[in-house]
Write an enzyme that holds these catalytic residues in place. Structure first.
Site, PDB file in Angstrom:
ATOM      1  CG  HIS A 173       4.322  13.256 -13.437  1.00 53.07           C
ATOM      2  ND1 HIS A 173       3.946  13.463 -14.748  1.00 53.07           N
ATOM      3  CD2 HIS A 173       3.172  12.942 -12.775  1.00 53.07           C
ATOM      4  CE1 HIS A 173       2.641  13.300 -14.869  1.00 53.07           C
ATOM      5  NE2 HIS A 173       2.152  12.975 -13.686  1.00 53.07           N
ATOM      6  CG  HIS A 187      -1.744  13.657 -14.941  1.00 52.73           C
ATOM      7  ND1 HIS A 187      -2.337  12.763 -14.072  1.00 52.73           N
ATOM      8  CD2 HIS A 187      -2.305  14.862 -14.700  1.00 52.73           C
ATOM      9  CE1 HIS A 187      -3.228  13.407 -13.340  1.00 52.73           C
ATOM     10  NE2 HIS A 187      -3.231  14.687 -13.692  1.00 52.73           N
TER      11      HIS A 187
END
Length: 336
Positions: A116, A156
């Site tokens: 991320h 994710h």
């Protein structure tokens, strides 16, 4: 298969109760030992920080270093830095580079996670950095250069990896829970890359409730064909165990059977493959998944010890709608 691990990876410590905590690695290593894997201590590379600086914005790297020097701080509500974070992150980068240089198939059991983290930390439109500090997978891909593929099977979307590779002709494939239903809110099928990278960014968003049956279909019909056509020199797998049905932070419904099918498909390319730990917050799943992975790599042992999960009819219908969109966008560049 070598498993790169060091106690230094546990020195990235949270200031409060946190799902991404050092004990995650205890369960990973238990799985390695149960499978008879070989644990190898990585060596800190002299150029580790140069590689981090070459991939991330200089001011962001220096900001993280200052936080490490302060001893304990929060970057945002999800993401923290401790006195040991910088050493842990630099050693994780070193381990991936060592495996790439040696053309090994290896597991890098490291933390903090990274997918991320974008150029300057928070990536694209994400509200936080999602537990991540430096993007080890993207740094590895940029270091390896031409012919490196990154496959992200965390639940994710790897928004940081997408951001950092978006204009590069390095293949990035992400399977993840649909961004309309989960952090970080990116990873739609029309995000295909720009410039030199156009067509090299492939997102497969999956509806909540997706089970092994549909996941296996996505691997067969999209992921593996893309990889075979790209024909990578090496593959970096951002391995998050949080798409498992028992993970507390998301809503996909994979079992280890679905995971092992995907990992086996990647290994069938017979290319050096580096499995890099990202998410996964059910400790038992971390242990059993790692054990199954080590056995798979060492002996082709495909025994997930879990029964296949099947998707409800309404999920299957939504899946087909999404895959039509995936094919429409990626079919301009690849045979699907």
């Amino acid at each position: 298969m070598y498993v790169y691990y060091s106690e230094i990876f546990k020195k990235h410590t949270p200031p409060f109760r946190h799902p991404e905590a050092p004990d995650r690695l205890d369960y990973v290593i238990k799985g390695v030992v149960e499978a008879g894997g070989v644990v190898k201590e990585p060596k800190m590379r002299e150029d580790a920080w140069r590689l981090i600086y070459s991939a991330h914005d200089k001011s962001y790297v220096e900001y993280v270093k200052r936080l490490c020097g302060a001893g304990q701080a929060e970057i945002d509500g999800d993401t923290y830095v401790s006195a040991g974070t910088c050493d842990a992150a630099a050693l994780a980068v070193s381990a991936v580079m060592e495996a790439l240089d040696k053309r090994e198939t290896a597991l890098v059991a490291a933390r903090p996670p990274g997918h991320h983290a974008g150029f300057a930390g928070r990536a694209l439109t994400a509200p936080t950095q999602g537990f991540c500090i430096f993007n080890t997978a993207a740094i590895g891909a940029l270091y390896g250069g031409d012919g490196i593929a990154v496959v992200d099977i965390d639940v994710h979307h790897g928004n940081g990896t997408q951001e950092m590779l978006y204009e590069r002709d390095l293949l990035y494939i992400s399977t993840h829970q649909h961004p309309a239903t989960l952090y970080p809110g990116t990873g739609y099928p029309d995000e295909v890359g720009t410039g030199r990278g156009e067509g090299f960014n492939a997102n497969l968003p999956l509806p909540p409730g997706t089970g092994d049956d549909l996941y296996i279909k996505a691997i067969d019909e999209v992921v593996l064909p893309l990889l075979m056509q790209y024909d990578p020199r090496a593959v970096i797998v951002s391995l998050g165990w949080d798409a498992h049905k028992d993970d507390p932070l998301a809503d996909l419904a994979l079992s280890l059977k679905g995971y092992l099918y995907a990992l086996s498909a990647i290994l069938s390319l017979q290319k050096p493959t580096i499995f890099l730990l990202e998410g996964g917050y059910n400790r038992e799943v971390l242990q059993r998944g790692t054990k199954a992975l080590v056995r798979l790599v060492a002996a082709g042992d495909f025994r997930p010890e879990e029964t296949q999960t099947d998707s409800p009819l309404h999920v299957a219908r939504r899946y087909e709608e999404i895959m039509q969109e995936v094919r429409r966008h990626l079919g301009r560049y690849w045979r699907l």
